[in-house]
Design an enzyme around this catalytic site. Structure first.
Site, PDB file in Angstrom:
ATOM      1  N   GLU B  58       0.811  -1.219   0.000  1.00 17.76           N
ATOM      2  CA  GLU B  58       0.000   0.000   0.000  1.00 17.76           C
ATOM      3  C   GLU B  58       0.845   1.270   0.000  1.00 17.76           C
ATOM      4  OE1 GLU B  58      -0.418  -2.471   2.144  1.00 17.76           O
ATOM      5  OE2 GLU B  58      -2.387  -3.331   1.636  1.00 17.76           O
ATOM      6  N   HIS B 128     -10.571  -4.412  11.360  1.00 21.37           N
ATOM      7  CA  HIS B 128     -11.334  -4.279  10.123  1.00 21.37           C
ATOM      8  C   HIS B 128     -12.604  -3.469  10.302  1.00 21.37           C
ATOM      9  CE1 HIS B 128      -8.639  -7.436   8.802  1.00 21.37           C
ATOM     10  NE2 HIS B 128      -9.193  -7.489   7.609  1.00 21.37           N
TER      11      HIS B 128
END
Lengths: 326, 320
Positions: B58, B128
């Site tokens: 990322e 998450h």
């Protein structure tokens, strides 16, 4: 014009650029001692042959991303000396209008995507930029400059993967000057530095970074190869920085290297080798001309206005949000 | 006009942008086969030079997109999980967001950081469940959190057109919300009064807007409730907030960020100069990591039940 005199001309042009960098860095140390440069600066002295050798083979539309030690890259790429001093001295006439300073100096018109205060951060930026330029039909090549301190930074290794995977013509130019601030390369890097490139399927070449003829040759070969085949290459330059991590490091009392070591590398000063190529007389003449250029550039910066305090929020956004900023 | 699901509106916005402007590209993880659903079909329609599946890296692909945006492209970077924006936080906040200022305006970075399915969903657990809009808002990044299908469409297109970095959090709990896409919507940084009322203002954004509208409808016989949809976490539209508070003089702020140092706190600070009839109340997440067990998760995030409870309190609140 004979081949020899145009060779001489090229060699002198390279010497001039290296001398410019050296004189700029020497001058900024004086200015910093006088309190005319806010914040830290990081001299490139000793590494000039790398920036000049690599930029020598670049085309106008090529791109570079630099480091916190970025004055050399910018000057080698043709950035204006007056605008550079003005930037370091926080003037509105600076390349970045006084908004960036030494660590963020940029000149988009010359494909200098900026010095960067974060180690390794420029590599993915120039990789994406080069990829985008190629997608739009150009034959752009990008150079990612970084030091030995960056080769364990995750984002750099991730970028080497992306460039190899996606065939982006980037020259990964590692200026191994032996130290990341006070930590030696030997103490920071497991295995062989350049062999990291091999892990990504990338070609790597070792270059004597103190020898302008070697850096020109390696730069030309790497850049041409990248351009033609659309693939990255890793160059590891052996080099040294004379002045320490940052200006005034001597006053910090960190004694991680010896005077004897610095002297050994002084004997390999790239300017000495270059002077031998062009002849002492020409070297002296160029030194004087560059000295005059530097004086004029500093005078320009000193006579420039500081930014208007009321403009502190200018340039925060390309499009200022509705309602303005507080 | 057709009624569409919020998620469909996002997909339509992205496709319409890619059709209108060939410089718009998508980069992220599993965007070709579209794990998250918004990019479905784009790879086969536009090819692999415009829809790029990136390896799990990322930091590199965020700055890669930044770099591409300096050369005329408009990358949409999809973050498959909200907390992946934490991995790339430096690249978004310290590189992309700061580039324009640091270069004195030489370099613009028109990237869109897109988080499809932001926030808690029951059982995604600690790493998450983020709805990370406040992290970016605090860094001055233009940050939008659409609360309707129409805003999902228009704010996504606005984010892509914007010459600066924009973070778009599309809450998971909003993805199924249905609505018509209006011909246009206000821009980034502008709040709207989604429902007019006279006795109490609910100020909120994202999936909490439909929650607030539902609760307001339920209680309509008892109380005239105004719902202000902030639409953006940054900039905060203080003018609209203040006008609503001045009108109703009772305020409940609902925010899917953690309690301390959150968006609700910012709204309350913005109302400091308004003479309310009672102290404003905020409904927020707890200052906590979301535990796995759904029954525990539900305790720590805003719910309709908590909004109802806050309104009951707000009706009775008074200054001491």
């Amino acid at each position: 014009m004979s081949a020899t005199s145009s060779e001489q001309g090229r060699a002198e042009a390279r010497h001039r650029l290296m001398r410019r960098i050296r004189a700029f860095e020497d001058k900024l140390a004086e200015l910093a001692a006088l309190g005319e440069i806010p914040g830290p600066t990081h001299e490139y002295s000793g590494q000039e042959a790398i920036a000049v050798g690599l930029c020598d083979a670049l085309a106008a539309s090529d791109l570079i991303a630099s480091t916190h030690r970025g004055h050399g890259h910018s000057i080698a790429r043709g950035a204006d000396l007056g605008a550079m001093f003005a930037e370091l001295m926080a003037r509105e006439t600076g390349l970045n209008h006084g908004r960036g300073g030494s660590m963020h100096v940029a000149d988009a018109s010359r494909g200098i995507l900026g010095a960067n205060g974060m180690v390794g951060a420029g590599a993915p930026i120039v990789t994406g930029a080069t990829w985008a330029a190629r997608q739009q039909g150009g034959d752009t090549v990008g150079i990612a400059f970084f030091g030995d301190g960056a080769v364990n930074q995750g984002v750099l290794l991730e970028t080497m993967n992306l460039a190899s995977l996606w065939d982006v013509p980037i020259v990964f130019a590692c200026e191994n000057n032996g130290y990341a601030i006070s930590l030696s390369a030997a103490e920071s890097t497991s295995g062989d530095l350049a062999l990291r490139a091999e892990g990504f399927g990338m070609r790597h070449v070792a270059v004597d970074g103190m020898d302008i003829a070697a850096t020109v040759r390696a730069g030309r070969e790497a850049i041409d190869d990248a351009r033609e085949h659309g693939r990255p290459v890793f160059l590891e330059f052996e080099t040294y920085r004379y002045s320490g991590h940052n200006t005034g490091e001597r006053h910090l009392g960190m004694s991680y290297r010896t005077e004897e070591e610095i002297d050994r590398w002084r004997a390999r000063d790239p300017l000495l080798g270059s002077a031998a190529i062009i002849g002492e007389e020409r070297a002296q003449a160029i030194e004087q001309e560059v000295s005059d250029e530097i004086e004029a550039a500093v005078a320009f910066a000193r006579s420039s206005a500081h930014p208007d305090p009321g403009s502190a929020l200018d340039h925060m956004y390309a499009q200022t949000p509705a309602g303005g900023l507080e | 006009m057709a009624v569409v699901r919020y998620q469909r509106a996002l997909a339509q916005a992205l496709r319409d942008e890619m059709l209108a402007d060939e410089s718009v590209i998508v980069i992220g993880e599993d965007v070709r086969h579209s794990l998250r659903g918004v990019t479905k079909g784009l790879a086969s329609e536009f090819g692999d030079r415009r829809v790029l599946d990136a390896p799990i890296s990322e930091q590199a692909f965020t700055s890669f997109a930044l770099g591409a945006s300096t050369q005329g492209m408009r990358p949409v970077i999809e973050y498959q999980i909200p907390s992946l924006t934490f991995v790339a936080f430096e690249q978004i906040v310290n590189q992309a967001q700061r580039m324009h200022l640091m270069t004195g305006g030489q370099i613009s970075v028109p990237i869109t950081c897109f988080i499809p399915g932001s926030g808690a969903r029951g059982g995604l657990a600690g790493q998450h469940s983020d709805n990370p809009y406040t992290w970016f808002a605090h860094a001055g990044v233009k940050t939008v959190v659409p609360g309707s299908a129409s805003d999902a469409y228009h704010l996504f297109r606005a984010a892509i057109r914007d010459p600066d970095p924009v973070v778009l959090c599309a809450p998971a709990a909003a993805l199924g919300v249905k609505g018509e896409i209006a011909p246009q919507e206000p821009g980034i940084g502008e709040a709207v009064v989604a429902r007019e009322g006279s006795q109490l203002s609910i100020i909120t954004l994202g999936h909490l807007v439909p929650y607030a509208l539902d609760v307001a409808d339920e209680l309509a016989d008892d109380l005239s409730i105004e719902v202000v949809d902030l639409r953006s976490a940054f900039p905060v539209d203080r003018q609209t907030i203040i006008a609503s508070a001045q009108k109703t003089r009772r305020v409940v702020v609902v925010d899917d960020a953690n309690r301390s140092i959150g968006l609700a706190a910012e709204v309350l600070a913005s109302l400091a100069g308004v003479r309310l009839d009672a102290p404003a109340i905020r409904v927020t997440r707890a200052d906590a990591t979301i535990p796995f067990a759904p029954v525990l998760e539900a305790q720590l995030i805003p719910t309709k039940e908590k909004i109802r409870a806050a309104i009951s309190r707000a009706k009775e609140e008074r200054y001491v």
